[in-house]
Write a protein that holds these residues in place. Structure first.
Motif: not given
Length: 534
Positions: A150-153, A158-162, A212-214
């Protein structure tokens, strides 16, 4: 307000000629090397603080699921479908058309990812049951993995938009920034393990929040560079847009074609969840080391050649297209073969030097070394897949890699059954069977890709292979002999301090590299032979 004449915008006619492929690949490789070195530091920290216990297994599953999907969306199917279409829009000479495409792709991709992320967070226990069914009866690993998912998903969003931003920058030959971005993930996770973990219960949950923060930090880092190019997307949802429809049409089959090796690795995690506690972690540590040359070199080369191949196809230059592919294949073999040999010979010293501290036991190292050898067997195939696949995607041929990918994936499933059962029941090392099956299926995938390109006349060698193969065999045998001799002189790794281990490992690596380079020079290979095309 910025005056029009001062704008940093880059239009199709304004792009400077691309640098030589070797120079561009070296740039991406150096940035990726920095990221991978920090990734190893991260894994050393993980090994020291979480080892291979139940919490570690739960975190690696929770991180692997969005990371796997990230590779499909950000580095895999999306990038391979998006870059060729963007290259065509650039070739048409209209910056307005390029911006329109970026706006609509950003809107459609972003909406899809938001919906997928929301569903996954609600159904986290279901995801855990699907991807780690062996955790179902475990009162510790199953609920912990579900909570961490739930926290990491949201990292996937975020990383796909990156990755979307990075694909734009790569298409305009701005390779360094996307290659540097993963460094931020490693810095944040290292900080989370060392600084934040004591404030969480259990401490491993700090790593999930670090992921998540990364994701947030990586996305924010790339946006200013898009703005400097005048290509900052303004998301618009338009599923009927011609460019969006073409990307979707290309992307659907590419999900299988480009990401088969990742699907196979995820299947390994599913099966490993049924094996003894620690199996998921042993595979993780060995996979991380085998991915070092894959990420630093193969992905760097593939990243650089895809925009070039797309432009060469759009300009109908089959000779240059074939030369680019041939250069990439030869360079990968020059790097992959010695890397594979070195990993097989030095697997245990490398793992001991990096990970045998704190909670990681000698038994964990021994088990990880066995699976690392098995992954190393397939390293050449893993790396060649990365540079052969763009030969199809640059021509917007997604169907052929899909067929090949399905064959490879089915082969991996069958090989898992063939290898895991005897490895588990005879020697109690079922995880090694998983790694070996993945390597063999990678060779099947690579061989079919190579045959497909040759059959279509797209890939043809620019010079005979006989001399090249003789040079590679001689150089690798020379390096292997020296490493084996030195290994017999260097005993006592388990008793040494970490500084002594590092010095001994550095000696082995430098000696092997020098012998390999001298052997290649002795057989007639010169730097001009690997500079590539311009």
């Amino acid at each position: 307000m910025t005056k029009p004449e001062d704008s940093q915008e880059v239009g199709p006619a304004d792009v400077k000629p691309a640098a030589g492929l070797l120079r561009s690949s070296a740039l991406v490789g150096m940035m990726t090397m920095l990221s991978r070195v920090l990734g190893l530091v991260r894994d050393v920290v993980f090994a020291r603080f979480i080892g291979a216990e139940a919490g570690a297994d739960a975190f690696f599953v929770a991180f692997k699921i969005p990371n796997f999907l990230r590779r499909l969306f950000a580095e895999g199917a999306f990038a391979q479908a998006f870059v060729p279409v963007l290259s065509e829009y650039r070739a048409q000479g209209s910056i307005a058309a390029v911006r329109g495409l970026l706006d609509r792709v950003a809107g459609c991709l972003g909406l899809t990812l938001v919906m997928l992320t929301g569903v996954a967070m609600l159904g986290a226990p279901v995801l855990t049951a699907v991807f780690a069914p062996g955790f179902l009866d475990d009162p510790v690993r199953f609920p912990l993995a579900s909570d961490m998912i739930r926290v990491t998903f949201p990292y996937l969003l975020l990383i796909s938009m990156t990755g979307f931003a990075g694909a734009i920058l790569n298409s305009y030959d701005r390779f360094a920034i996307p290659a540097f971005t993963p460094v931020l993930l490693n810095v944040v996770l290292i900080s989370s393990a060392i600084l934040a973990a004591p404030y969480f219960d259990p401490p491993v949950m700090a790593l999930a929040w670090g992921v998540l923060a990364a994701g947030v930090i990586q996305l924010l880092f790339q946006l200013p560079f898009l703005a400097r190019l005048g290509l900052m997307p303004r998301p618009k949802v338009d599923w009927q847009d011609e460019g969006v429809r073409r990307i979707l049409k290309l992307m659907a089959p590419a999900i299988f074609g480009v990401s088969v090796s990742q699907i196979n690795l995820l299947l390994d995690t599913v099966l490993a969840s049924f094996l003894p506690t620690g199996s998921v972690s042993w595979l993780y540590y060995s996979d991380r080391l085998s991915e070092l040359p894959l990420g630093v070199f193969a992905i760097a080369i593939a990243t650089v050649i895809l925009p070039g191949l797309s432009r060469q196809h759009a300009s109908e230059d089959p000779q240059k297209f074939a030369q680019t592919l041939d250069w990439a294949v030869r360079l990968v073999l020059l790097i992959a073969l010695p890397a594979a040999v070195a990993l097989v010979i030095l697997s245990q010293p490398i793992l001991m030097t990096l990970f045998q501290y704190g909670k990681t036991t000698p038994a964990d190292i021994a088990m990880s070394a066995l699976s690392l050898k098995a992954y190393a067997v397939g390293l050449v195939a893993f790396m060649l897949i990365k540079v052969l696949a763009p030969g199809f995607y640059a021509r917007q041929d997604m169907k052929t890699p899909v067929k090949i990918g399905v064959i490879a994936m089915v082969s991996n499933m069958l090989l898992n059954l063939l290898f895991v059962l005897p490895f588990y029941f005879l020697w109690n090392i079922g995880h090694v069977g998983l790694a070996l099956a993945t390597s063999v299926s990678a060779f099947i995938n690579m061989g079919l890709l190579w045959r497909g390109l040759a059959k279509e006349g797209v890939y043809r060698s620019v010079s005979p292979w006989g001399k090249t193969l003789m040079q590679l065999v001689f150089a690798n045998l020379s390096m292997a002999a020296v490493l084996l001799i030195l290994m017999t002189r260097l005993n006592g790794w388990a008793e040494w301090l970490w500084t002594e281990r590092v010095m001994a490992l550095a000696l082995l690596c430098v000696a092997g590299l020098v012998v390999y380079g001298v052997a290649l020079l002795a057989t007639g290979l010169r730097p001009r032979h690997i500079r590539g095309v311009h």
